[in-house]
Structure formats: structure tokens, C-alpha cells
Design a protein around this motif. Structure first.
Motif, mmCIF file in Angstrom:
data_model
loop_
_atom_site.group_PDB
_atom_site.id
_atom_site.type_symbol
_atom_site.label_atom_id
_atom_site.label_comp_id
_atom_site.label_asym_id
_atom_site.label_seq_id
_atom_site.Cartn_x
_atom_site.Cartn_y
_atom_site.Cartn_z
ATOM 1 N N VAL A 929 0.872 -1.180 0.000
ATOM 2 C CA VAL A 929 0.000 0.000 0.000
ATOM 3 C C VAL A 929 0.900 1.218 0.000
ATOM 4 O O VAL A 929 1.743 1.392 0.882
ATOM 5 C CB VAL A 929 -0.910 0.019 1.245
ATOM 6 C CG1 VAL A 929 -1.832 1.230 1.188
ATOM 7 C CG2 VAL A 929 -1.719 -1.257 1.312
ATOM 8 N N LEU A 930 0.747 2.051 -1.010
ATOM 9 C CA LEU A 930 1.620 3.217 -1.135
ATOM 10 C C LEU A 930 1.084 4.345 -0.256
ATOM 11 O O LEU A 930 0.666 5.391 -0.736
ATOM 12 C CB LEU A 930 1.697 3.641 -2.600
ATOM 13 C CG LEU A 930 2.905 4.514 -2.983
ATOM 14 C CD1 LEU A 930 4.202 3.792 -2.678
ATOM 15 C CD2 LEU A 930 2.826 4.910 -4.440
ATOM 16 N N SER A 931 1.113 4.100 1.053
ATOM 17 C CA SER A 931 0.588 5.113 1.953
ATOM 18 C C SER A 931 1.747 5.879 2.588
ATOM 19 O O SER A 931 2.910 5.526 2.391
ATOM 20 C CB SER A 931 -0.233 4.454 3.055
ATOM 21 O OG SER A 931 0.613 3.616 3.801
ATOM 22 N N ASN A 932 1.417 6.924 3.324
ATOM 23 C CA ASN A 932 2.524 7.646 3.947
ATOM 24 C C ASN A 932 3.133 6.852 5.095
ATOM 25 O O ASN A 932 4.264 7.084 5.476
ATOM 26 C CB ASN A 932 2.116 9.059 4.370
ATOM 27 C CG ASN A 932 1.034 9.058 5.429
ATOM 28 O OD1 ASN A 932 0.390 8.032 5.644
ATOM 29 N ND2 ASN A 932 0.856 10.182 6.075
ATOM 30 N N ALA A 933 2.379 5.871 5.627
ATOM 31 C CA ALA A 933 2.973 4.990 6.619
ATOM 32 C C ALA A 933 4.118 4.204 6.000
ATOM 33 O O ALA A 933 5.167 4.006 6.623
ATOM 34 C CB ALA A 933 1.919 4.042 7.177
ATOM 35 N N PHE A 934 3.909 3.775 4.749
ATOM 36 C CA PHE A 934 4.958 3.033 4.038
ATOM 37 C C PHE A 934 6.192 3.919 3.856
ATOM 38 O O PHE A 934 7.331 3.503 4.092
ATOM 39 C CB PHE A 934 4.404 2.568 2.697
ATOM 40 C CG PHE A 934 5.421 1.918 1.811
ATOM 41 C CD1 PHE A 934 6.031 0.723 2.188
ATOM 42 C CD2 PHE A 934 5.782 2.495 0.598
ATOM 43 C CE1 PHE A 934 6.971 0.133 1.376
ATOM 44 C CE2 PHE A 934 6.726 1.901 -0.208
ATOM 45 C CZ PHE A 934 7.324 0.713 0.172
ATOM 46 N N ILE A 935 5.960 5.170 3.456
ATOM 47 C CA ILE A 935 7.083 6.083 3.263
ATOM 48 C C ILE A 935 7.804 6.328 4.598
ATOM 49 O O ILE A 935 9.028 6.395 4.660
ATOM 50 C CB ILE A 935 6.586 7.414 2.648
ATOM 51 C CG1 ILE A 935 5.977 7.127 1.282
ATOM 52 C CG2 ILE A 935 7.717 8.411 2.536
ATOM 53 C CD1 ILE A 935 5.332 8.319 0.650
ATOM 54 N N PHE A 936 7.010 6.408 5.644
ATOM 55 C CA PHE A 936 7.610 6.611 6.961
ATOM 56 C C PHE A 936 8.500 5.424 7.331
ATOM 57 O O PHE A 936 9.591 5.591 7.869
ATOM 58 C CB PHE A 936 6.497 6.814 8.001
ATOM 59 C CG PHE A 936 6.979 7.232 9.353
ATOM 60 C CD1 PHE A 936 8.062 8.110 9.493
ATOM 61 C CD2 PHE A 936 6.370 6.767 10.499
ATOM 62 C CE1 PHE A 936 8.509 8.502 10.737
ATOM 63 C CE2 PHE A 936 6.814 7.150 11.759
ATOM 64 C CZ PHE A 936 7.886 8.011 11.877
ATOM 65 N N GLU A 937 8.021 4.223 6.992
ATOM 66 C CA GLU A 937 8.835 3.027 7.262
ATOM 67 C C GLU A 937 10.166 3.121 6.530
ATOM 68 O O GLU A 937 11.222 2.775 7.077
ATOM 69 C CB GLU A 937 8.087 1.763 6.812
ATOM 70 C CG GLU A 937 6.811 1.466 7.597
ATOM 71 C CD GLU A 937 7.062 0.620 8.830
ATOM 72 O OE1 GLU A 937 8.193 0.652 9.344
ATOM 73 O OE2 GLU A 937 6.128 -0.072 9.286
ATOM 74 N N ILE A 938 10.100 3.592 5.273
ATOM 75 C CA ILE A 938 11.351 3.725 4.508
ATOM 76 C C ILE A 938 12.273 4.719 5.202
ATOM 77 O O ILE A 938 13.477 4.491 5.367
ATOM 78 C CB ILE A 938 11.045 4.180 3.068
ATOM 79 C CG1 ILE A 938 10.295 3.069 2.331
ATOM 80 C CG2 ILE A 938 12.332 4.537 2.336
ATOM 81 C CD1 ILE A 938 9.846 3.457 0.950
ATOM 82 N N ALA A 939 11.681 5.836 5.655
ATOM 83 C CA ALA A 939 12.481 6.848 6.326
ATOM 84 C C ALA A 939 13.134 6.282 7.580
ATOM 85 O O ALA A 939 14.322 6.505 7.835
ATOM 86 C CB ALA A 939 11.603 8.038 6.683
ATOM 87 N N ILE A 940 12.337 5.514 8.343
ATOM 88 C CA ILE A 940 12.894 4.898 9.548
ATOM 89 C C ILE A 940 14.056 4.003 9.174
ATOM 90 O O ILE A 940 15.142 4.061 9.761
ATOM 91 C CB ILE A 940 11.806 4.070 10.279
ATOM 92 C CG1 ILE A 940 10.685 4.977 10.782
ATOM 93 C CG2 ILE A 940 12.404 3.299 11.432
ATOM 94 C CD1 ILE A 940 9.513 4.213 11.364
ATOM 95 N N CYS A 941 13.830 3.195 8.155
ATOM 96 C CA CYS A 941 14.845 2.235 7.732
ATOM 97 C C CYS A 941 16.143 2.950 7.375
ATOM 98 O O CYS A 941 17.222 2.592 7.832
ATOM 99 C CB CYS A 941 14.310 1.430 6.551
ATOM 100 S SG CYS A 941 15.541 0.364 5.803
ATOM 101 N N VAL A 942 16.026 4.019 6.572
ATOM 102 C CA VAL A 942 17.224 4.734 6.117
ATOM 103 C C VAL A 942 17.939 5.380 7.301
ATOM 104 O O VAL A 942 19.173 5.286 7.440
ATOM 105 C CB VAL A 942 16.840 5.783 5.047
ATOM 106 C CG1 VAL A 942 18.043 6.623 4.671
ATOM 107 C CG2 VAL A 942 16.276 5.098 3.823
ATOM 108 N N THR A 943 17.166 6.014 8.172
ATOM 109 C CA THR A 943 17.777 6.667 9.329
ATOM 110 C C THR A 943 18.512 5.670 10.213
ATOM 111 O O THR A 943 19.661 5.881 10.608
ATOM 112 C CB THR A 943 16.689 7.351 10.184
ATOM 113 O OG1 THR A 943 15.854 8.101 9.322
ATOM 114 C CG2 THR A 943 17.295 8.269 11.213
ATOM 115 N N ILE A 944 17.819 4.565 10.500
ATOM 116 C CA ILE A 944 18.401 3.583 11.407
ATOM 117 C C ILE A 944 19.622 2.934 10.772
ATOM 118 O O ILE A 944 20.634 2.696 11.446
ATOM 119 C CB ILE A 944 17.342 2.519 11.781
ATOM 120 C CG1 ILE A 944 16.208 3.177 12.564
ATOM 121 C CG2 ILE A 944 17.963 1.402 12.587
ATOM 122 C CD1 ILE A 944 16.622 3.800 13.871
#
Lengths: 975, 110
Positions: A929-944
Motif C-alpha cells: 500500500v503506497l501510503s505515507n505509513a509506508f514512506i515513513f517506514e522507509i524513512a525509519i529504515c534509512v535513518t536507522i
């Protein structure tokens, strides 16, 4: 309009900001301090007019109020309240305040830092205005403390002067201490009367006076008021506060701050007054202060000190009047407040002019200035006569009413003798003080004829400010019955008394007892003044070293001693501190008996209460966790202990999986591995000999230490055991902490089947945002610490990097060649980790796993590269790996994504389905699902990912590769 | 079972504290891990327990409390960050004071 009450504060705040703006280097040189004073004076002047109009325009019987919700959950409002008493004070504050600002402009002639003084003055004025206009105890207290702090700034204005610093500290120490007592007293009143607003409190007289706690909170409030209004023995701060610039003294110590205590007592008189405790406390302290101030004033040679002591005396009079409790006393009170404010501010300002023009304010050096400064002579003579209580000045009227209330018929027989006697004595001494002031300054010849004081009348703007209150002192005395003034004074007296008070300002009231006493006081005073030259040496010889300052010094020394003794506990051993804290925790718990009831702990030996799901597995996992932890403590070799620790952490993850909490278990697994790796990496960078030395005392050689620590740990462990057992036993009875909204809304609102995931990235997205920031900042902090402090110093002394780690055959982090098989493995692990991470990102919303796990997974794969290829080779191979940039990108995506929720959705982090919005949902892979939750997950992943790589980078950097890693390898080989 | 679970939590907690009071800084750091694991497990016990189904939509049977789980998830991440920071401090202590003995770290005294 109730908002008119806010208006004066806005005006003063604007003036304050303007004063700060005047500090700008572009303005400062072009604006003389005089002009600055005139400009800034517009603000308090307008405030004065506003208040005057507001008071004149309000209905006669009801106070004007303003209220805005402040802390609604505690029932606390920001409230203002304007009645007669408040109006009298507010007009004095803004009126004299205006004059002070103008006066200060001239006083600080040519001083480029005048803006600072003006800013402090306006700050103080706002606070003081707030005290008298407050309509709520919390509001009142806030402003009360504001006056303490801003007066500290004003007294310590000349902060390079030690006397100023000491005086400022002393005033803050005493009035601040009183403020704490006041807060406690207010708390009692708020609890007992059930509210903090004046409307509630002013009607709670019966409840408050009937309370057995009355002496306690009355004492606390009296302490606050007495310290502020310089009552004996707390009067000692006022003379030392004279190290403030004279405009501040004229403002704070004549008309405003020292009257705050008087105001407070007057305000609470209708509620707390009218009983014996109140009467005796206020009378005793008031009369004692009156006499002390009058007596000490006669000993002074400094103009300002003399004025300060006469102020103390007058404050004593006002406090005593509040205590007397009959209508005539309140008439005397309001007249006294106004008369004193007028003559004392004028005298202070004139004293400042003398100091400014002649360079001294020592009466022994001054004298004979009559001819040089004729205008100032007149200007000072009028208020001095008013202070002396001579007709036809306002001060005479004040003294007459005071004497009249001292002989009031309701007082008992003894008091009708003692009170008038004391009043006459104090009046006589005040008269002598006034005479001393005028004669020492203007009359006669200079005491030291060789160095006569030079001076001349200043610019009219300078003397205008003291001229106005001096002139008013005369005018009010001469005018028969100025209507508005009479009505405001009567209204103020009514606020204090609770019933209406007849106020008349007629000088001549016929031949009566007060007039006789007045004549007695004047005669005695004249006699005193005539013989002053003989009396003063005698006065100076009485108890020359005795003062309440001894008490103050002893208190301060006691505090310093206590602090010194307390630091004996600071032995510099962190573990000792921890031990003390833990021990105290246990002691507190036990002493409060805050333990769960025993029945919660029963029936817990049964092993079947969880329906036997994975029964043996659970037992094995818990045993592994236990044994692993125990092993990590008992094993002496660091490496093995760390591995045991890792095992125990994995067991905890297993326990979490059985909970069942698959998401948490996953995170625990990756974090445990990461923690173990960085611990091992830290071992490689801490020199071996240090660790070997430290190992000798891992379990202290002294048995006692081990037993002591074990005892503390055991006690706390027992506590935790009892609490967790109780918590576990009652789990079945509890309902979910998560609300139905979260549980049911996970799918419908957040579009996630995984409730934990929904809470993490949707419902509590801001928490998660902060969480990854914390992690990222921890990594950046490590980077900063190691990179800029230790390593920088190191790099300068050691050889360049390429020499230490020669290119060519890749070497692992232990400095030895690694096998091709391991290389192959590493090449395979990284892509696999990335695929795993992607899967977690895409399906994380419906399945276990999330962005955090994904990020750490990739990070762990990279950690394996560090181990296999070594630091430099990994850096060379993975050029895209720039951790700091990754952190930046990740956080930027997270923020932008959150803001997009604001644009497309209902707010910050609001769920938005971009796939549906663009109409491409159908073409996406199943489950994505191309939701902003998905984008947030990507952001978390990159940051971590960035953060964990940064941590690995810094803790795994082979600084002492040659010595250390081989040593570690040997250690491994040995075991 | 509850007895054993509570025992494990308490033991890990006590061992963590014991380690924290060691002079050897590395041991103190390992104590921190034990301590945070114990605390995280304890946080789980504060939630309700309604069955063995994981907290997923349309799970089979009643689900356990997802809120403590989310909290623990956050706690794990943050304590990991803090732990890494502590390790870097150990390194700095070793560099600056040439010791791994917390008692020999001067500068806190006086």
C-alpha cells in the motif's frame, strides 16, 4: 471592556521590547539616554491613563475583572482584579514609574547601557503592577516572584561593584525565601477555600478562620509579606539594596516593591484579619519595625541610608495599621501609603540628583548647598517637611490620622497608652531625621571647609521628576477635599476594611487628642533635632556591633557549612552513588509500605495458569535467559561474558515471541545482535592491558564489597520480583491498555493488520519520529565524541592511515587474512539482507517486521563486511555508504512525509494513501500500500541504517589494530 | 509459570544492578543491557493478557495488549542508542584516563 486590564501590561511589554531594541548598535549612539527616557516614559504614562479611565469608568461597587484559562485542569486562571485598593496601588506604580523612567534618562546621562536599566525598570513595573492587579493566587504569586527577580537585577545593576552584588543577593535571599513561605501559605488557602480566584477566597472567611491550620498559613503568609516589606528582623536587606542606582531605589524602595507586603496584608485583611493572632502579630512587628527604623535612621550619615531607614519605619506603621482593625486605621493606612509614596520617591530622586551633581551623598561632606542649588533646596524641603509631619503638608495629615487611630476608643486601656507613646516617639525621630537631612545637605557650612561640595541645579528635566510628587504633597495638603482622590482613597480603605470607610482630607479637625499628640511629637522632635549633635555619638555607642545581619551571616555560613559537609559524600566513585541511590529506593519503598497486597502473590506456584501453551519451551527459554545472565556476571573473560549476555538477550527475544509479540521479538533479536557486536568491537579499541587490569577487580577482591553490592542488588531484585509477580498474576483480570480505538481502528483507520505496527507508525507516529531521532542523535553524538575529541588528537601523533592498514589483500577486523569462502558469504549476505529489509518494509504493515528491523538488518550485514573485509576495504567497496548523509536523508523524508500529511490529509502524520490518490493501487504488488505509513517506514529504515552504520564505524574503527586485535585473537585462541 | 517469569525478571534486574556497581567499566556496560532487558520484560507484564493470538487484525481469538508492545519496541530502540553512546564513553575514559576502572576516573571529585 474587561480587556482594558490587559492593556497596561501590553503597553509595558511594548516599552520593554523597545528598550531592548534601543540596545541595537545602530540606534544606541544616536539616541541620548534623556530622549530614550522620554520616549519610554510614554508607555507607563499611557498605562496610568488607561488604569485611571478603567477605574473611573467601572461601576462603583463591583470590581473590574479579567480572566483567561491558564491551567484549566487545576482550576487555575490568569485573572486580574481591579478594585479601590488595586487602583490606588496601580496608579502609584504607573504614575511614579513614569517619573522614574524620565528621571533615569537624565540620571544615566551619557551612559550607553541606560537601555538595560530602563528594560529592568519596565520589567519590574510590569511585575509590580501584576502583583496589585492579580485576581488569582497563582497569578499573584507569579508576579510576586517576578518583582523579587527583577529587583534583584535592579539592585545588582552595577554588578562590577561587590556591594551591589551582595546587596542584590541579600534581597533575593530574604524576599525569595519569603516567597517560598508565601507559596506554601497560598497552597493552604487554595485547598481550604477550594479555589484560587479572589471571588472564592474573599468569601471564605469563615472556613479559613475556623480552620485549626489558621496559625500555620497565616504565619507563612505573614512571613512572605514581612520579608518583602522589610519588617524587623528581615529589614536588613533594604539598607543594602541602596547600592542600586538611585532611580531604582526611588521606585522600588519607596513606592512599590516594599509596599507589596503591605498590599498583600491589606488584601487579605477582610479574610484573615479581625482576630487576636492577626492583631498581635501585625501590631508587634509593625511597631517594632517603626521604632527600629526611626532609631537606626538617626545613626546614618548616608543620605540614601537615612531615607531607607525612614522607609522601614513607615512600613512598620502601615503594617501595624492593618493589624489594628478599625475603620479609622484603614483611613490612616490609605493616606499613609499615598503620602509616603509621594514624599519618599521625591526625596530619593532629589538625593540622587545631589549625589549626581556633587559626587557624594555623605552628610559629613555635604552642607551649605542652599545657595548653589536653590531649586533643589525647595524641592527637597517640601517632601522633607511632609516626612516630618508638619502642616500644611500631606504628611501632617497622614500623621494626624495615624495618631487618631492609635488613640482609637476600641483599643484596650494599656494599648491606648503604649501605642500613642510609641507613635509620638517615632514621629519625633522622623522629624529629627528630616531636619538632619535638610540641615546636613543645604544649611550651614560644609563640614570640611577645605573640600566644599560643588554642585549646581541640574537641567529642568532632571528635577521635574522629583518636583511633581513634592508639589503634590503640598497640593493635597492645601486643597480642602479633592473629590476624586477622596473617593479612590475611600474605595481603597473599603477594600481593606470590608465595609465603607469615611475618608476626609481636611487638615483642620479641631482641638482634639490627636492634635495634642501631634504637637507633642513635633516638640519632642524639635528638641531631639536641636540636641542631635550631642545625641548621635551616644546613639552610635549603643550596641555598635549588634544587628540582625549577624543572624543573616550565621544562616549563610550554616548553609555553606552544610554544603561542604554534604560533599563529603561525593567520593568520586560512580558505583558508590549508584549504590546509595538504590539503597534509598529500597528504603523509601519499604517505609511507605508500597507493596502489592499479599493475596495477589498467591497461587502463583502453579505452572498451568497459562493454558500450557508452549509450556516447556517457555521454561527452557526463561532458564536460558537466567543462566545466560548469570554467566555474563560470573565469567571473567570479557569476550565470553559478552557472548553469554547475547544469549540471554536472544532468550528474552524468544520469550517475547511466545508472548506473542512477534514485532518486538524481531526488534529484540536484531538489537541484541547489534549490541553484542558493538560490545565486542569496543573490546578491540580499549587497550588490552587496561582490561586485564580491570578484570582483577571485576569481582572485588574484598569480599565485603561483593557482599554489600550483592545485598543491595538482591533487595531491589526482591522488590522487582514481588511487583512483577503481582503484575503477572493480575494480567488476566486487566483490560487492554490500548483503547478500542487503536485495536479496532488499526485496519480501518491506519490500513494495517499489525496493531503494534499501526500504533508505532500511525497512531503514535510522532513518538516514533522522536525515537529514531534519539537513535540517530546517539550515533551522531558518538561520532562527534570520538571523531573530534579522542581520534583527532590521536591522528596527529600517529602515522597516516594507509601505513597502518596497507592496501592489497583485504584483512578482517582482527588484522588477519580471511578466507575466500567468507568473502563469498559476505557478498551474498548483503543483498539478502537488503531483500529481507524490503520485504519487511512492504509487508511490515500486515506482518511482523518494520522499518527499524529492516534498517538494523542491513546494518548487521554491513557489520559482517567490517569483520570480514576490515574497515578500510569495506569503505572502499561500499562507496554509497555515507552514514551521516543517510541519517539526514532519512530524517528529511520522515519530516516531509509528516508535512505532506498536513497538506493532503487531516494533519501532521495523518494517514494518506497515495496509491489510491494516484489511482495506481491496482497495479502495485499484492500487499503493498503506497501510503505515507509506508514512506515513513522507509524513512525509519534509512535513518536507522545510517545510525547503526555510524555507530559501527566509530566503535569498530581499528585504531590500534596492530596491537589490539592480535591480542584479542590470542585471547580467543587461548580459550 | 508466573513465578518463573517473575523470578527471571527479578534475577536479570538484580544481576544488572550488581554489574552496574562494578568498578570495571565494561562490566557496568553489560549490566546496563541486563537491566534494560529486565525492564522491557517487566513492561510486558503491565499489559493485559487475553490469549495467545498475536495482536493482528482478525486474529484467532482475543489478542494481547498491543500498547505495551509498542512501548517496549520504542524502549528497545532508544536503550540501544543509549547503550552505544555509553560504549563510546568507555572508550573515551580508556583514552583519557588510561583506565577501565571507574574509581580511577578523576575529575568527578572536587
Amino acid at each position: 471592556m474587561p480587556t482594558t486590564l490587559i492593556f497596561p501590561f501590553i503597553l509595558l511589554a511594548t516599552g520593554l521590547l523597545l528598550a531592548l531594541a534601543f540596545s541595537h548598535p545602530a540606534i544606541r549612539p544616536r539616541l541620548t539616554s534623556e530622549r530614550m527616557g522620554w520616549i519610554l516614559a510614554l508607555f507607563p504614562a499611557t498605562a496610568f491613563i488607561t488604569l485611571l479611565l478603567a477605574y473611573a469608568g467601572k461601576p462603583a461597587e463591583t470590581p473590574l475583572t479579567f480572566s483567561a484559562a491558564w491551567i484549566p485542569s487545576l482550576g487555575v486562571n490568569f485573572s486580574l482584579y481591579l478594585d479601590g485598593l488595586a487602583a490606588l496601588f496601580a496608579l502609584i506604580i504607573t504614575g511614579i514609574g513614569t517619573l522614574i523612567v524620565i528621571y533615569a534618562g537624565h540620571y544615566f546621562h551619557g551612559d550607553e547601557t541606560a537601555w538595560r536599566f530602563q528594560a529592568y525598570t519596565l520589567l519590574f513595573m510590569s511585575a509590580m503592577l501584576g502583583v496589585v492587579l492579580a485576581g488569582d493566587l497563582v497569578t499573584l504569586f507569579l508576579f510576586w516572584e517576578g518583582t523579587s527577580i527583577s529587583s534583584f537585577l535592579l539592585i545588582g545593576y552595577k554588578y562590577k561593584d561587590e556591594a551591589a552584588r551582595k546587596g542584590a543577593f541579600k534581597s533575593l535571599f530574604i524576599t525569595g525565601g519569603g516567597g517560598i513561605a508565601l507559596l506554601a501559605g497560598f497552597a493552604f488557602i487554595m485547598v481550604l477555600s477550594g479555589g484560587s480566584d479572589f471571588a472564592t477566597i474573599l468569601t471564605s472567611r469563615e472556613v479559613l478562620q475556623a480552620s485549626p491550620l489558621y496559625p500555620v498559613f497565616f504565619g507563612l503568609i505573614a512571613l512572605g509579606a514581612f520579608t518583602k516589606s522589610a519588617q524587623v528582623p528581615a529589614h536588613i536587606w533594604l539598607p543594602e539594596a541602596m547600592s542600586a542606582p538611585t532611580p531604582a531605589s526611588a521606585f522600588l524602595h519607596s513606592a512599590t516593591m516594599v509596599k507589596a507586603g503591605v498590599y498583600l496584608l491589606a488584601r487579605f485583611n477582610p479574610v484573615l484579619g479581625g482576630n487576636d493572632t492577626w492583631f498581635w502579630t501585625l501590631s508587634i512587628f509593625g511597631f517594632a519595625t517603626m521604632l527600629t527604623g526611626a532609631y537606626l535612621g538617626l545613626k546614618q550619615n548616608d543620605l540614601k541610608a537615612l531615607l531607607a531607614y525612614s522607609t522601614i519605619s513607615q512600613l512598620g506603621v502601615l503594617v501595624a495599621l492593618i493589624g489594628l482593625g478599625h475603620d479609622y486605621a484603614y483611613k490612616a493606612l490609605v493616606i499613609g501609603i499615598l503620602a509616603h509614596a509621594l514624599y519618599k520617591s521625591s526625596l530619593f530622586m532629589s538625593a540622587g540628583i545631589i549625589d549626581h551633581e556633587t559626587g557624594t551623598r555623605d552628610l559629613r561632606l555635604l552642607g551649605g548647598l542652599r545657595k548653589q542649588m536653590p531649586i533643589l533646596f525647595i524641592l527637597m524641603l517640601i517632601p522633607a517637611l511632609s516626612m516630618a509631619g508638619l502642616p500644611p503638608l500631606f504628611g501632617f495629615l497622614a500623621k494626624e490620622t495615624l495618631l487618631a487611630s492609635a488613640v482609637y476608643k476600641d483599643l484596650s486601656a494599656v494599648l491606648t497608652v503604649i501605642f500613642p507613646l510609641m507613635t509620638v516617639l517615632a514621629g519625633a525621630m522622623l522629624l529629627a531625621q528630616s531636619g538632619l537631612l535638610i540641615r546636613g545637605t543645604f544649611l550651614g557650612q560644609p563640614t570640611d571647609p577645605k573640600h566644599p561640595p560643588h554642585g549646581h541645579d541640574p537641567h529642568w528635566g532632571f528635577w521635574l521628576a522629583p518636583a511633581i510628587p513634592a508639589f503634590l504633597s503640598l497640593l493635597v495638603g492645601l486643597m480642602p477635599e479633592p473629590g476624586f482622590l477622596v473617593s479612590i482613597l475611600a474605595d481603597a480603605a473599603k477594600s481593606v476594611y470590608g465595609e465603607s470607610v469615611k475618608v476626609s482630607l481636611a487638615l483642620w479637625t479641631g482641638f482634639n487628642l490627636p492634635l495634642g499628640l501631634s504637637i507633642a511629637a513635633i516638640s519632642l522632635g524639635s528638641l531631639l533635632f536641636w540636641q542631635l549633635a550631642r545625641i548621635r555619638p551616644i546613639l552610635a555607642s549603643i550596641l555598635p556591633n549588634f544587628s540582625a545581619n549577624n543572624l543573616y551571616d550565621a544562616t549563610l555560613n550554616g548553609i555553606a557549612w552544610g554544603a561542604r559537609e554534604a560533599t563529603l559524600l561525593q567520593r568520586g566513585q560512580i558505583r558508590f552513588y549508584i549504590g546509595v541511590m538504590l539503597f534509598t529506593t529500597v528504603a523509601i519503598f519499604l517505609s511507605f509500605g508500597a507493596l502489592p497486597p499479599l493475596e495477589k502473590l498467591q497461587g502463583s506456584l502453579s505452572f498451568e495458569d497459562l493454558g500450557n501453551h508452549f509450556f516447556w519451551l517457555r521454561i527452557i527459554i526463561l532458564l536460558v535467559a537466567l543462566l545466560g545472565s548469570l554467566a555474563s556476571v560470573l565469567i571473567l573473560r570479557d569476550l565470553h561474558a559478552i557472548l553469554a549476555l547475547g544469549v540471554s538477550g536472544l532468550a528474552v527475544a524468544g520469550w517475547m515471541a511466545l508472548e506473542p509479540a512477534p514485532d518486538v521479538a524481531l526488534v529484540q533479536v536484531v538489537v541484541d545482535i547489534l549490541a553484542t557486536i558493538i560490545l565486542v568491537l569496543t573490546l578491540t579499541i580499549i587497550p588490552r592491558k587496561l582490561r586485564k587490569k580491570a578484570r582483577e577487580f571485576t569481582l572485588n577482591r574484598t569480599r565485603f564489597g561483593v557482599f554489600r553490592d550483592a545485598f543491595i542488588a538482591f533487595s531491589l531484585g526482591l522488590l522487582v520480583f514481588v511487583v512483577s509477580l503481582a503484575s503477572l498474576n493480575t494480567r488476566d483480570e486487566r483490560t487492554n491498555l490500548a483503547e478500542a480505538y487503536h485495536i479496532d481502528g488499526a485496519k480501518t483507520l491506519a490500513g494495517a493488520k499489525d496493531m503494534v505496527g499501526a500504533i508505532v507508525v500511525d497512531f503514535r507516529a510522532i513518538d516514533t519520529m522522536l525515537e529514531i531521532m534519539v537513535f540517530a542523535f546517539a550515533a551522531l553524538g558518538i561520532y562527534t565524541l570520538l571523531h573530534f575529541t579522542v581520534r583527532k588528537a590521536k591522528d596527529q601523533e600517529t602515522e597516516p592511515e594507509e601505513h597502518r592498514n596497507p592496501p592489497g589483500e583485504p584483512r578482517g577486523s582482527f588484522g588477519l587474512p580471511t578466507s575466500p569462502f567468507l568473502h563469498m558469504l559476505a557478498y551474498a549476505v548483503l543483498p539478502l539482507a537488503v531483500i529481507l529489509a524490503l520485504t519487511q518494509l512492504i509487508y511490515g504493515h500486515d506482518q511482523p517486521g518494520d522499518g527499524f528491523t529492516a534498517g538494523v538488518t542491513i546494518g548487521l550485514a554491513i557489520a559482517s563486511w567490517y569483520i570480514i573485509f576490515g574497515y578500510n576495504a569495506t569503505k572502499a567497496k561500499l562507496t554509497w555508504l555515507n552514514p551521516v548523509r543517510l541519517i539526514g536523508i532519512g530524517l528529511a523524508i520522515a519530516l516531509v512525509n509528516a508535512l505532506l500529511g498536513f497538506v493532503f490529509g487531516k494533519g501532521f502524520f495523518a494517514p494518506v494513501d497515495y496509491g489510491a490518490m494516484l489511482g495506481i493501487s491496482a497495479y502495485l504488488p499484492v500487499g503493498l500500500v503506497l501510503s505515507n505509513a509506508f514512506i515513513f517506514e522507509i524513512a525509519i529504515c534509512v535513518t536507522i541504517l545510517g545510525a547503526s552504520v555510524l555507530i559501527l564505524d566509530n566503535l569498530g574503527h581499528p585504531t590500534e589494530a596492530d596491537t589490539e586485535s592480535t591480542a584479542l585473537l590470542k585471547e580467543i585462541g587461548q580459550e | 509459570m508466573n513465578f518463573l517469569t517473575a523470578l527471571a525478571i527479578a534475577t536479570m534486574f538484580a544481576l544488572g544492578l550488581f554489574q552496574l556497581m562494578r568498578r570495571n567499566t565494561i562490566r557496568s556496560a553489560t549490566g546496563l543491557v541486563l537491566l534494560s532487558n529486565a525492564v522491557n520484560m517487566f513492561l510486558f507484564t503491565t499489559g493485559a493478557y487475553d490469549g495467545v493470538a498475536a495482536a493482528y487484525y482478525q486474529a484467532q481469538g482475543p489478542v494481547s495488549d498491543p500498547l505495551p508492545q509498542a512501548l517496549v519496541l520504542t524502549a528497545i530502540v532508544i536503550s540501544a542508542g543509549g547503550f552505544a553512546f555509553v560504549l563510546s564513553l568507555l572508550y573515551i575514559i580508556a583514552e583519557r584516563y588510561k583506565t577501565s576502572n571507574s574509581d580511577e576516573v578523576e575529575g568527578l571529585r572536587n
